[in-house]
Design a protein around this motif. Structure first.
Motif: not given
Lengths: 357, 252
Positions: A77-82, A96-98, A102-106, A251-256
């Motif tokens: 999640g972290a890598y794909s969203s980043a 607010w859009i991006r 990114a979270i959904l992609i993660g 999702v947690a990874g994306a936030l991270f």
């Protein structure tokens, strides 16, 4: 009212209320300038670990299967969203859009891997899921640590050996730089967004558990043979649950990843998976709210204890043991629930009398 | 046409022939008993009928449809529900939720509907709750709806298992020793319940039982099993007075 609070819906609303109160309290403290820098820096990790622990509790507590790969799903999640955010930093300027995308992609990519792993493993009975997810977490971490991705006018380049191997043109751009990871991720994770995501996660989890699917999953946990005999499709429900756990871990990874300027795969090691499992076990297996509380307390504690550096880990382990005794000992739990009932009795006494009339 | 037609059913576990050349025909609405000494293969036949074991020989037809070798889930959907000799409830779920789990396939809505609380969720859950309470009533369990299944007394646990099986709307209900561990008074109550269930829900009942008071009290026809083979079959009164049956049960 009393009956409502005892029911499943009531329980979830107590949790939402607790979260909102905690959020408001933190916001007031921070805006009043009373919070230390250390505390402010921990606010996003609180959300990250709470989401990771609560979602793992879905697999461990509700489905009854042990998963040791939570860090692996967070890593994906972290890598794909980043990667998405780094690539679209210039085109989509509004965070607010991006960031939601990114979270959904993660979440999506983590869930994809969750389902891929789940399809062969969840058909088996026994501890195979623990074994496979353990290996999966390590593999993902090491693959990302050796992955080089860059792009130039000729397109995307991948390599698993070195940066030079990519053969980038001079004006090419590195996206993932092996063990150095992804740098330049926009710092989109704020406490407000983290809190909103945490709240949505809790709503998803509670709604899932209190739905037909959640009920079926708990039936499978309680008695597999009986669940089959009433026509519940075991593999399907296991896959849905495990996929949802992986999604939320992503999702947690994306936030991270959007809270760090440099994202490295080495952060998502075995210790992180175990740490999250510790949150789940100490917060109470099957108790979603407990996972959040344990995640916050056990993330905050080591940082608070930094001032007494020499005794830090000693204190931490004492707290772990005390929490373990308190949450797993029936007598102590019985004592607390009895006192809680008495307290509730005092509060609701007047109301109950009125209802009785 | 017969509801259940079992022809020349057999299964081997390695060298052990657990059930051999077993045939049985149950008419719609019948209360049928399957009896026999311990280890005769009665529960094995239940496991064959519900797809837990796959038969090595023979065919099973339910309502004209061949269900031989199908999975437990498919067989349940085709219309066979069962209870277990050792009670298997969802012990950490409430009584109501146990029955609602049984209703799950008939009041289906998607996982997304559940998570996002779409209108379908409230409609189906409401209908499910009402139906579950209706199913609990014949068993006098409606007041225990919120109790955890594991906290129910033994007799009520047995009844809840029957209620849960009925929730899947079966054509044929298999009861594996429903009166095991019950005192004579409870057994008498159970006999009434089984009769009510048969009449009210229109199901056909096949039961395994050692309690001869119950068997002779409610079963219309019996099959007697001994060493995995059919010893005798017929009307309850005739079967129980058959010298072969008495010999199998009491020895010579």
């Amino acid at each position: 009212m009393k009956k409502f609070l005892k029911g499943a819906t009531g329980k979830s609303f107590i949790t939402y209320a607790m979260l909102i109160i905690a959020f408001t309290a933190v916001q007031i403290t921070v805006s009043g300038g009373h919070a230390s820098n250390m505390f402010q820096g921990l606010l996003v990790p609180f959300c990250v670990y709470s989401i990771a622990a609560a979602s793992l509790n879905l697999t461990v507590g509700i489905l009854g299967e042990l998963s040791l790969g939570q860090a692996g799903f967070m890593c994906i999640g972290a890598y794909s969203s980043a990667l998405f955010s780094v690539c679209t930093k210039e085109t989509i300027t509004s965070a607010w859009i991006r960031f939601p995308i990114a979270i959904l992609i993660g979440g999506f990519f983590a869930a994809l891997f969750g389902v891929l792993i789940g399809i062969p493993v969840l058909r088996l009975r026994g501890d195979y899921l623990a074994i496979v997810t353990l290996a999966f977490g390590e593999i993902i971490k090491n693959v990302f640590a050796a992955l080089y991705v860059g792009y130039d006018s000729r397109g995307l380049h991948f390599s698993l050996t070195s940066q030079g191997d990519l053969g980038l043109e001079p004006d090419g751009k590195m996206l993932i730089n092996g063990a150095l990871g992804i740098s330049g991720t926009p710092k989109d994770s704020t406490f407000i967004i983290g809190f909103i995501v945490l709240l949505i996660t809790m709503i998803i989890l509670y709604n899932f558990i209190n739905s037909r699917t959640g009920r079926a999953v708990m039936c499978i946990r309680d008695n597999r043979i009986a669940a089959e005999s009433i026509g519940l499709n075991i593999t399907k429900y296991k896959l849905i649950t495990f996929g949802l756990t992986a999604f939320l871990a992503g999702v947690a990874g994306a936030l991270f990843s959007h809270n760090l300027s440099i994202l490295q795969a080495s952060k998502f090691d075995y210790n992180l998976s175990i740490l999250i499992l510790v949150f789940v076990v100490l917060g109470g297996i099957g108790n979603i709210r407990g996972s959040v509380i344990a995640a916050v307390v056990l993330t905050y504690l080591p940082e608070v204890l930094r001032s007494i550096n020499n005794y830090r880990m000693l204190m931490y382990s004492v707290v772990l043991i005390v929490m373990m005794i308190f949450t797993s000992n029936d007598k102590i739990r019985g004592f607390f629930s009895a006192s809680l009932m008495k307290l509730k009795g005092l509060i609701f006494k007047n109301k109950a009398v009125k209802e009785g009339e | 046409m017969a509801l259940l037609e079992v022809k020349k059913l057999g299964i081997s576990f390695g060298g052990l022939r657990a059930v051999d050349d077993f045939s049985m025909t149950i008419e719609k609405g019948q209360l049928y008993g399957l009896i026999g000494p311990n280890g005769a293969g009665k529960t094995t036949i239940f496991n064959l009928l519900t797809g837990v074991y796959k038969p090595t020989d023979g065919t099973i037809r339910l309502d004209g449809v061949n269900i031989t070798g199908k999975s437990t889930i498919e067989i349940n959907k085709a219309g066979i529900a069962r209870t277990f000799q050792n009670i298997r409830l969802f012990s950490n779920l409430s009584v109501l939720d146990n029955v609602k789990a049984g209703l799950s396939n008939h009041y289906a809505y998607s996982t997304a509907t559940g998570i996002f609380r779409l209108p379908g969720y409230f409609k189906k859950e409401k209908a499910m709750n009402e139906r579950a309470i209706e199913l609990l009533k014949p068993f006098d369990l409606q007041d225990d709806a919120e109790t955890l299944a594991s906290n129910l007394p033994y007799g009520k646990q047995r009844k809840l298992e029957i209620a849960r099986a009925l929730a899947t709307e079966p054509k044929l209900l298999l009861l594996d020793e429903p009166a095991a561990g019950m005192n004579p008074k409870e057994t008498a109550g159970l006999m009434d319940t089984i009769l009510t269930v048969r009449d009210e829900f229109g199901v056909t009942v096949l039961l395994i039982e050692h309690d001869m008071f119950l068997v002779s009290g409610i079963c219309e026809r019996l099959s007697v099993l001994n060493f995995g083979q059919l010893l005798c079959e017929g009307k309850t009164g005739d079967v129980l007075s058959d010298p072969e049956v008495i010999k199998a049960y009491l020895g010579e």
